[in-house]
Design an enzyme around this catalytic site. Structure first.
Site, PDB file in Angstrom:
ATOM      1  CB  CYS A  66      45.424  28.323  41.623  1.00 17.53           C
ATOM      2  SG  CYS A  66      45.068  28.156  43.383  1.00 17.53           S
TER       3      CYS A  66
ATOM      4  N   GLY B 234      46.388  29.794  45.805  1.00 12.52           N
ATOM      5  CA  GLY B 234      46.975  28.529  46.265  1.00 12.52           C
ATOM      6  C   GLY B 234      46.091  27.762  47.221  1.00 12.52           C
TER       7      GLY B 234
HETATM    8  N1  PTR Z   1      41.172  37.770  48.706  1.00 16.13           N
HETATM    9  C1  PTR Z   1      41.048  36.868  47.597  1.00 16.13           C
HETATM   10  C2  PTR Z   1      39.586  36.863  47.195  1.00 16.13           C
HETATM   11  O1  PTR Z   1      38.769  36.477  48.025  1.00 16.13           O
HETATM   12  O2  PTR Z   1      39.349  37.278  46.084  1.00 16.13           O
HETATM   13  C3  PTR Z   1      41.556  35.534  47.934  1.00 16.13           C
HETATM   14  C4  PTR Z   1      41.425  34.428  46.909  1.00 16.13           C
HETATM   15  C5  PTR Z   1      41.759  34.602  45.590  1.00 16.13           C
HETATM   16  C6  PTR Z   1      41.004  33.192  47.315  1.00 16.13           C
HETATM   17  C7  PTR Z   1      41.682  33.549  44.684  1.00 16.13           C
HETATM   18  C8  PTR Z   1      40.910  32.133  46.424  1.00 16.13           C
HETATM   19  C9  PTR Z   1      41.265  32.321  45.120  1.00 16.13           C
HETATM   20  O3  PTR Z   1      41.210  31.257  44.258  1.00 16.13           O
HETATM   21  P1  PTR Z   1      42.413  30.240  43.988  1.00 16.13           P
HETATM   22  O4  PTR Z   1      42.979  29.748  45.299  1.00 16.13           O
HETATM   23  O5  PTR Z   1      41.763  29.156  43.202  1.00 16.13           O
HETATM   24  O6  PTR Z   1      43.451  30.952  43.188  1.00 16.13           O
END
Ligand code: PTR
Ligand code: PTR
Length: 305
Positions: free
Chosen positions: A222, A225
């Protein structure tokens, strides 16, 4: 009666919420030393989403990529969970796909969501187009559009060895920016197609595949991830187990997954979605059976909900 049903539902929801909170409090199952190395920091999309050393995928040269092996249902290394590739890691991503013999890629984010870039455009978007990433040429030979996802047939050409492979790229487009899909059915259909493709790949490879049973890993990514990737893989594992022995264990599945890809499943809504989706699936699966054999449904629903 409706109030009572709502009350029972609420209680169950609370229990699942607590269950998730407990999982979240568990410390990560190892170190992130490779992810933290100075030379590798720029290869992480998010500085707070790193991969555990013991389960990381090693590339043959310059060996770091933010990607983790994860076990599936009765399959070691069934998945590689990874972040959405960054422009400077496109070449590494395709190297990993090549080296690990990956033939299926599942993408559960869109490239841009709410005006924010969530993932690089690491494959040619239009049919007939070819792009070069590192020493790979990738051609989009055919694209099929469905209501909730796109399937691109990609031809991967290794310019160093002159070999070609066909890779299936499944892009799920209807996962809302925040939260979880409203109904599980579109996600369940999507998972079913990926699952069938995996079985077809195993058949085609036959005895030429000498790695873990279950065939080469499926890449799932994603943006980071962990959130949507973890949700997709949890569902896939729970449904495979349900089909096999008629029970599920969301809690243990997620706990185990987190020992391989830290922080898998990011929100309690995603965790709750795993339960509701599995139940929706079970209801469909056992609809016919329940007419004949009433206890099939009880068996399936005799999980923590
Ligand atoms: N530092 C990012 C945040 O907290 O916005 C990390 C993050 C980004 C964590 C996206 C999860 C996220 O969702 P996915 O794993 O579904 O892409
Ligand atoms: N802490 C993050 C935030 O900044 O909101 C968590 C998060 C990040 C949650 C992104 C969801 C996110 O969206 P998506 O799953 O669509 O990447």
């Amino acid at each position: 009666v409706h109030d009572l049903v709502d009350y029972v539902k609420q209680q169950k929801k609370k229990g699942i919420y607590q269950e998730y909170e407990e999982i979240r409090k568990e410390p990560p199952a190892g170190n992130f030393d490779n992810s933290k190395k100075l030379a590798n920091q720029m290869k992480n999309r998010y500085s707070d989403v790193l991969c555990l050393d013991h389960s990381r995928v090693r590339l043959c040269q310059l060996n770091y990529i933010n990607a983790s092996f994860m076990d599936g249902y009765k399959k070691n290394n069934a998945y590689i969970a990874t972040q959405g590739p960054l422009p400077k890691t496109f070449g590494d991503f395709w190297r990993m796909v090549w080296e690990q013999m990956v033939l299926i890629i599942v993408m559960t984010t869109r490239v841009v969501e709410r005006g924010r870039v969530k993932c690089g455009q690491y494959w040619p978007l239009e049919e007939g187009r070819t792009e070069q990433y590192g020493y790979f040429l990738v051609k989009n030979t055919q694209m099929q559009l469905f209501q909730d996802f796109k399937l691109s047939h990609l031809e991967l050409y290794n310019t160093q060895s002159g070999e070609r492979r066909e890779v299936y790229h499944y892009l799920y487009v209807s996962w809302p920016d925040f939260g979880v899909p409203k109904s599980a059915s579109a996600m369940l259909d999507f998972r079913e197609l990926v699952h069938q493709r995996r079985e077809a790949v195993v058949k085609i490879l036959g005895s030429s595949w000498t790695g873990s049973p279950g065939g080469p890993p499926v890449v799932v990514h994603c943006s980071a991830g962990i959130g949507r990737t973890g949700t997709f893989c949890t569902l896939d594992i729970c449904l495979s187990r349900l089909e096999d022995i008629g029970t599920i264990d969301v809690r243990q599945t997620v706990r185990r997954m987190r020992t391989q890809r830290a922080f898998s499943i990011q929100t309690w809504e995603q965790y709750y979605f795993c339960y509701t989706a599995v139940i929706e699936y079970a209801q469909n699966l056992f609809f016919v059976a329940s007419q004949v054999k009433n206890h099939s449904v009880d068996l399936v629903l005799n999980c923590r909900i």
